[in-house]
Design a protein around this motif. Sequence first.
Motif, mmCIF file in Angstrom:
data_model
loop_
_atom_site.group_PDB
_atom_site.id
_atom_site.type_symbol
_atom_site.label_atom_id
_atom_site.label_comp_id
_atom_site.label_asym_id
_atom_site.label_seq_id
_atom_site.Cartn_x
_atom_site.Cartn_y
_atom_site.Cartn_z
ATOM 1 N N GLU A 55 -0.383 -6.999 7.561
ATOM 2 C CA GLU A 55 -1.705 -6.401 7.789
ATOM 3 C C GLU A 55 -1.878 -5.174 6.893
ATOM 4 O O GLU A 55 -1.013 -4.305 6.840
ATOM 5 C CB GLU A 55 -1.859 -5.997 9.259
ATOM 6 N N GLN A 56 -3.007 -5.146 6.239
ATOM 7 C CA GLN A 56 -3.269 -4.062 5.293
ATOM 8 C C GLN A 56 -3.562 -2.753 6.021
ATOM 9 O O GLN A 56 -4.262 -2.753 7.033
ATOM 10 C CB GLN A 56 -4.473 -4.453 4.436
ATOM 11 N N ASP A 87 0.867 -0.405 -1.752
ATOM 12 C CA ASP A 87 0.605 -1.847 -1.701
ATOM 13 C C ASP A 87 0.000 -2.201 -0.339
ATOM 14 O O ASP A 87 -1.214 -2.248 -0.178
ATOM 15 C CB ASP A 87 1.909 -2.610 -1.953
ATOM 16 N N LYS A 90 -2.252 1.794 1.701
ATOM 17 C CA LYS A 90 -2.901 2.590 0.648
ATOM 18 C C LYS A 90 -3.116 4.000 1.166
ATOM 19 O O LYS A 90 -3.525 4.197 2.311
ATOM 20 C CB LYS A 90 -4.258 1.977 0.276
ATOM 21 N N ILE A 119 -12.583 1.278 2.198
ATOM 22 C CA ILE A 119 -12.342 0.132 3.087
ATOM 23 C C ILE A 119 -12.652 -1.174 2.355
ATOM 24 O O ILE A 119 -11.878 -2.139 2.417
ATOM 25 C CB ILE A 119 -13.179 0.261 4.382
ATOM 26 N N GLU A 121 -12.540 -1.750 -0.712
ATOM 27 C CA GLU A 121 -11.559 -1.968 -1.780
ATOM 28 C C GLU A 121 -10.254 -2.523 -1.222
ATOM 29 O O GLU A 121 -9.607 -3.348 -1.857
ATOM 30 C CB GLU A 121 -11.297 -0.619 -2.441
ATOM 31 N N THR A 122 -9.881 -2.070 -0.038
ATOM 32 C CA THR A 122 -8.551 -2.439 0.474
ATOM 33 C C THR A 122 -8.573 -3.478 1.592
ATOM 34 O O THR A 122 -7.543 -4.053 1.901
ATOM 35 C CB THR A 122 -7.818 -1.186 1.013
ATOM 36 N N MET A 123 -9.692 -3.693 2.233
ATOM 37 C CA MET A 123 -9.839 -4.671 3.316
ATOM 38 C C MET A 123 -8.776 -4.490 4.409
ATOM 39 O O MET A 123 -8.014 -5.394 4.700
ATOM 40 C CB MET A 123 -9.781 -6.080 2.740
ATOM 41 N N PRO A 124 -8.709 -3.315 5.004
ATOM 42 C CA PRO A 124 -7.623 -3.045 5.959
ATOM 43 C C PRO A 124 -7.911 -3.514 7.384
ATOM 44 O O PRO A 124 -9.064 -3.586 7.805
ATOM 45 C CB PRO A 124 -7.553 -1.517 5.951
ATOM 46 N N GLN A 125 -6.836 -3.823 8.113
ATOM 47 C CA GLN A 125 -6.948 -4.053 9.552
ATOM 48 C C GLN A 125 -6.596 -2.773 10.318
ATOM 49 O O GLN A 125 -6.947 -2.623 11.469
ATOM 50 C CB GLN A 125 -5.995 -5.157 10.012
#
Lengths: 231, 199
Positions: A55-56, A87, A90, A119, A121-125
């Motif tokens: 999970e990002q 990675d 971020k 957000i 740019e990185t598509m985080p959970q």
Amino acid sequence: MDEQFVRLTAGIPGLDEMLEGGFPFPSTILVAGGTGTGKTTFSLQFLSEGAKKGEQGLFFTTFSEPTQWMLRFASRHKFIDKEHFGDMIKYVELGPVIKQYRDQEGSSEKIIEFIENSIMETMPQRIVIDPITIIGSIFTERYREFLYDVSQTLKNWQAVTLLTGEVLPSEPYPMEVAYTSDGIILLYNEKFETERRRYVEVLKMRGTNHMTGWQAADLTEEGFQIHPGLQ
Amino acid sequence: MVGMDVLKENLNTNLFKLTPGTLVLVKTPLAKHLWVSVGLLDILLNTKKHPGTYISLGKPHVNVKKAMEFNGFKHDNLTFVDTIGKVGMPEKKGKRVHFVDGPYNLSLLFNTISRAFEGDREISEIPMDSNLFFLMDNLDDIVFYNEPDTIVDFTMNFIDMMKSQMKLGIMLFHNENSPVFIALKSQANEVFVVNDDWF
């Protein structure tokens, strides 16, 4: 229908047990405590847990502190995998952005736009803003409105966000942030005669039949560990 | 690994051949359905040149719109059906946005959308009858408000409408153990799984 409620595991031993399996998804959670209670460690553990599961994560620091300084101190913890930073986790400095816009008209919109772009740019959970309370000194009058907007924005991007909050000696937790949060976790480092003992309390967690009261905790090189039921 | 390119390449390879009248269930990793939607929409709208409808069940449509614009994807021929954004969001109106009351009233939602799909201008000024696909994002978002049987009825009605009007239907979900998914699986022409390492 509770079994349908999606949760993200916290990565902090003992905490998921207190929260019926983890943080509700999506949600914004306030992690509050005084100086040295381990708010940043707690947050990094949460992001590291996600990184291990693919999970990002996105870590916003409101201090102007380069990644290597944060990593230098955090790397003593065994849960830290340096390969994850840059990675799967971020690191974004929000401090310079806040400084840049603080006196400008529409500053809160510009800061939120910066957060949204990071957000996208990185598509985080998983997201952390550490500490959110520093923004209070900048948005004195519109702080609560800004916090509401940030909280709504973050939830709409479908992530679990931890907002860390510095607690002043005169208050149990930062009230303004608490109003807009779905959950409140308090970290304590209390003095008993000549020693200090750590505790964690889940004060609020929407949609969750959580454990209440102070639970004993340790903060070692393994990171945070909570002992539910041990008070 | 973060990026839209890898995701889109994989989606394109696997889903490019989808045809009207087909129902596809797309299983996404937790919390990645928004990004999968964006990748799919770009393929359908801009590569295949299909006009379509995006039905948002768990987030305001502006998030999808912003994410598409951030990635440089055009959305001129996309109609948004937004079940969330009516409350508390700055954008209240938009000529290609159709706000429908909450995902907690699925019969109202179905009736409104189906009339819009049939071209009923009283319901929507947006002509959705010419749209070739709809993308529903996502089924897990409505389980908090509705019993599984209600959701199954709602989606079955949707599938009937989709097949009779020869639309391509894409429904996103992430919980493969949900009774809704289990019930729908037999109706789908394809169940497609998005891998974690495509991001």
